[in-house]
Design a protein around this motif. Structure first.
Motif, PDB file in Angstrom:
ATOM      1  N   ILE A  84    -124.545 -59.646   0.572  1.00  0.00           N
ATOM      2  CA  ILE A  84    -125.180 -58.553  -0.164  1.00  0.00           C
ATOM      3  C   ILE A  84    -125.342 -57.363   0.750  1.00  0.00           C
ATOM      4  CG2 ILE A  84    -126.382 -59.925  -1.874  1.00  0.00           C
ATOM      5  CD1 ILE A  84    -128.798 -59.804  -0.113  1.00  0.00           C
ATOM      6  N   VAL A 100    -122.754 -61.513  -9.731  1.00  0.00           N
ATOM      7  CA  VAL A 100    -123.991 -61.951  -9.085  1.00  0.00           C
ATOM      8  C   VAL A 100    -123.907 -63.430  -8.718  1.00  0.00           C
ATOM      9  CG1 VAL A 100    -126.477 -62.116  -9.339  1.00  0.00           C
ATOM     10  CG2 VAL A 100    -125.302 -60.176 -10.211  1.00  0.00           C
ATOM     11  N   ALA A 101    -123.187 -64.219  -9.537  1.00  0.00           N
ATOM     12  CA  ALA A 101    -123.011 -65.639  -9.192  1.00  0.00           C
ATOM     13  C   ALA A 101    -122.270 -65.770  -7.868  1.00  0.00           C
ATOM     14  CB  ALA A 101    -122.249 -66.345 -10.306  1.00  0.00           C
ATOM     15  N   ARG A 128    -132.944 -68.254  -2.763  1.00  0.00           N
ATOM     16  CA  ARG A 128    -132.090 -67.979  -1.621  1.00  0.00           C
ATOM     17  C   ARG A 128    -132.113 -66.537  -1.154  1.00  0.00           C
ATOM     18  NH1 ARG A 128    -126.274 -69.783   0.099  1.00  0.00           N
ATOM     19  NH2 ARG A 128    -125.829 -67.708   0.757  1.00  0.00           N
ATOM     20  N   MET A 170    -129.205 -63.461 -14.625  1.00  0.00           N
ATOM     21  CA  MET A 170    -128.598 -64.764 -14.878  1.00  0.00           C
ATOM     22  C   MET A 170    -129.423 -65.609 -15.820  1.00  0.00           C
ATOM     23  SD  MET A 170    -126.966 -65.252 -11.240  1.00  0.00           S
ATOM     24  CE  MET A 170    -125.637 -66.194 -11.796  1.00  0.00           C
ATOM     25  N   LEU A 192    -120.821 -62.916 -13.383  1.00  0.00           N
ATOM     26  CA  LEU A 192    -119.906 -63.586 -12.454  1.00  0.00           C
ATOM     27  C   LEU A 192    -120.034 -62.975 -11.060  1.00  0.00           C
ATOM     28  CD1 LEU A 192    -116.823 -64.019 -14.759  1.00  0.00           C
ATOM     29  CD2 LEU A 192    -118.446 -65.730 -14.012  1.00  0.00           C
ATOM     30  N   ARG A 216    -122.299 -63.580  -5.486  1.00  0.00           N
ATOM     31  CA  ARG A 216    -123.197 -63.180  -4.398  1.00  0.00           C
ATOM     32  C   ARG A 216    -124.235 -64.247  -4.109  1.00  0.00           C
ATOM     33  NH1 ARG A 216    -120.616 -59.377  -3.065  1.00  0.00           N
ATOM     34  NH2 ARG A 216    -119.771 -58.003  -4.644  1.00  0.00           N
ATOM     35  N   VAL A 217    -124.674 -64.968  -5.168  1.00  0.00           N
ATOM     36  CA  VAL A 217    -125.633 -66.052  -4.941  1.00  0.00           C
ATOM     37  C   VAL A 217    -124.996 -67.135  -4.079  1.00  0.00           C
ATOM     38  CG1 VAL A 217    -126.819 -67.959  -6.079  1.00  0.00           C
ATOM     39  CG2 VAL A 217    -127.020 -65.692  -6.984  1.00  0.00           C
ATOM     40  N   ILE A 218    -123.734 -67.467  -4.374  1.00  0.00           N
ATOM     41  CA  ILE A 218    -123.118 -68.581  -3.664  1.00  0.00           C
ATOM     42  C   ILE A 218    -122.762 -68.181  -2.238  1.00  0.00           C
ATOM     43  CG2 ILE A 218    -121.117 -70.101  -3.661  1.00  0.00           C
ATOM     44  CD1 ILE A 218    -121.238 -69.877  -6.729  1.00  0.00           C
ATOM     45  N   THR A 219    -122.188 -66.973  -2.049  1.00  0.00           N
ATOM     46  CA  THR A 219    -121.752 -66.613  -0.698  1.00  0.00           C
ATOM     47  C   THR A 219    -122.825 -65.908   0.112  1.00  0.00           C
ATOM     48  OG1 THR A 219    -120.889 -64.517  -1.483  1.00  0.00           O
ATOM     49  CG2 THR A 219    -119.383 -66.361  -1.456  1.00  0.00           C
ATOM     50  N   GLY A 220    -123.791 -65.255  -0.550  1.00  0.00           N
ATOM     51  CA  GLY A 220    -124.832 -64.563   0.195  1.00  0.00           C
ATOM     52  C   GLY A 220    -124.406 -63.236   0.785  1.00  0.00           C
TER      53      GLY A 220
END
Lengths: 118, 85, 175
Positions: free
Chosen positions: C96, C87-88, A27, A41, C85, C90-94
């Motif tokens: 950055i 970075v997780a 992503r 991760m 947590l 940021r991965v989910i919401t995008g």
């Protein structure tokens, strides 16, 4: 009983973080942010996977099972330590190589390294 | 104590396949190297789970050696990308 | 001579951990011990210039290893959890806002800089990209810069961590 529950909890945490890391790899927009997702991760997720195996081995050993479980736990701990160290160093080396190859961070607020390196 | 290891191994294998998607798409060489690095980490996790599933310690030794050797491979790729090789 | 011996002892202790539970002299069998001694001597002969490159024998003290275990299990693990947590999220919401910043550090030895660089890579949403060998400054890619942070020239190393002061721990271990 509690060993079984802990094993499942750690396994689920590990697999969830591995999954999130791969989602980040697919992503995120450029190399460096992808590296963030994968390095942190997947290292964390694999450490928790190893931790679940350690908990399982300790529980089996305390339950009076066979003699292979202590060595299983020791080897798994060593594998997790080796993995944490090599992942950190390897991703640092990759980031350095990618920056030297001229691939700049694409959405980027500031780049203090630009022009410093030969 | 019966833990179902196999579903987790299957999930990890699917994750390896997803990482290979980035290996196929990745616009630059750096993306591909990062993807291969991720696959190496996941393979170590899969080997650890398979070792406890088959009750064979040798799988975990293989995982340790694989982690170290894939690290050397990553370093070589990084040196090559940086033009220092 | 001292680097050779230290490398041999280090390799042999790893061998002892890996082959524990194979026999009845303590936990090990006689052939395993003999093979371990031979292999660790060979390994030390080949790699004696790598492990103690800067002629710095502080890590031969077992108390420092104990402190390192405490460091990994305590503050480092907390920071790793928080960073993951983050970075997780940021991965989910995008959401950055990445950038490369310059971090200066007070650590002097090679081992200290090595541990600091690895801790930075694994912990707070940052990756070490390059190290200035002369001044020991780190160039760090940060995934989410707070607005306004990009105007600062250099950061102090303890500014990056919020939960625990990891550079102070590293100074206690490695210097």
């Amino acid at each position: 009983m509690i060993g079984e529950a802990l094993t499942y909890v750690f396994l689920v945490i590990g697999t969830a973080f591995n999954t999130l890391g791969i989602i980040g790899l697919l992503r995120f927009p450029d190399v460096y942010t992808r590296m963030h997702a994968t390095t942190k991760m997947t290292t964390f997720g694999t450490t928790f996977t190893a931790l679940s195996v350690v908990v399982y081995a300790v529980a089996m050993f305390l339950g009076g099972n066979s003699v292979m479980f202590p060595s299983l736990a020791l080897h798994t701990i060593i594998a997790a330590l080796v993995l944490a160290f090599t992942n950190a160093i390897g991703s640092h080396a990759l980031a350095r190589g990618v920056h030297k190859s001229g691939c700049m961070p694409e959405p980027s607020v500031v780049d203090r390294l630009e022009g410093v390196l030969p | 104590m019966n833990i179902m290891w196999m579903p987790f191994v299957l999930v990890l294998v699917i994750l390896v396949l997803l990482a290979l998607v980035r290996l196929f798409l990745g616009p630059t060489a750096g993306d591909r190297a990062v993807s291969v690095d991720t696959v190496n980490t996941l393979v170590v996790a899969i080997l650890i789970l398979l070792g406890v599933y088959f009750k064979e310690v040798i799988y975990i030794d293989v995982a340790i050696v694989f982690a170290l050797l894939s690290f050397v491979g990553t370093l070589f790729v990084a040196k090559y990308l940086g033009g220092e090789l | 001579m001292l680097p050779f011996l230290l490398t041999a002892i280090f390799a042999f202790s790893i061998w002892l951990v890996l082959t524990a539970g194979t026999g009845d002299i303590g936990l090990w069998s006689a052939p395993e011990l003999a093979a371990g001694v031979a292999l660790s001597l060979v390994t030390a002969g080949i790699t004696r210039t790598f492990l103690c490159r800067s002629r710095n024998f502080r890590m031969a003290n077992p108390a420092r290893w104990l402190l390192m275990c405490l460091y990994i299990l305590g503050p480092f693990f907390l920071e790793v959890t928080r960073a993951n947590l983050d970075v997780a999220y940021r991965v989910i919401t995008g959401r950055i806002r990445p950038g490369i910043i310059r971090v200066s550090s007070d650590l002097k030895t090679d081992l200290g800089i090595f541990m600091l660089a690895n801790s930075i890579t694994l912990t707070p949403g940052t990756i070490t990209v390059d190290i200035d060998e002369a001044t020991h400054d780190l160039y760090v890619h940060k995934i989410n810069l707070v607005p306004g942070e990009e105007k600062r020239e250099t950061f102090q190393d303890s500014d990056l961590f919020s939960l625990a002061n990891l550079p102070a721990w590293i100074r206690r271990i490695a210097e």
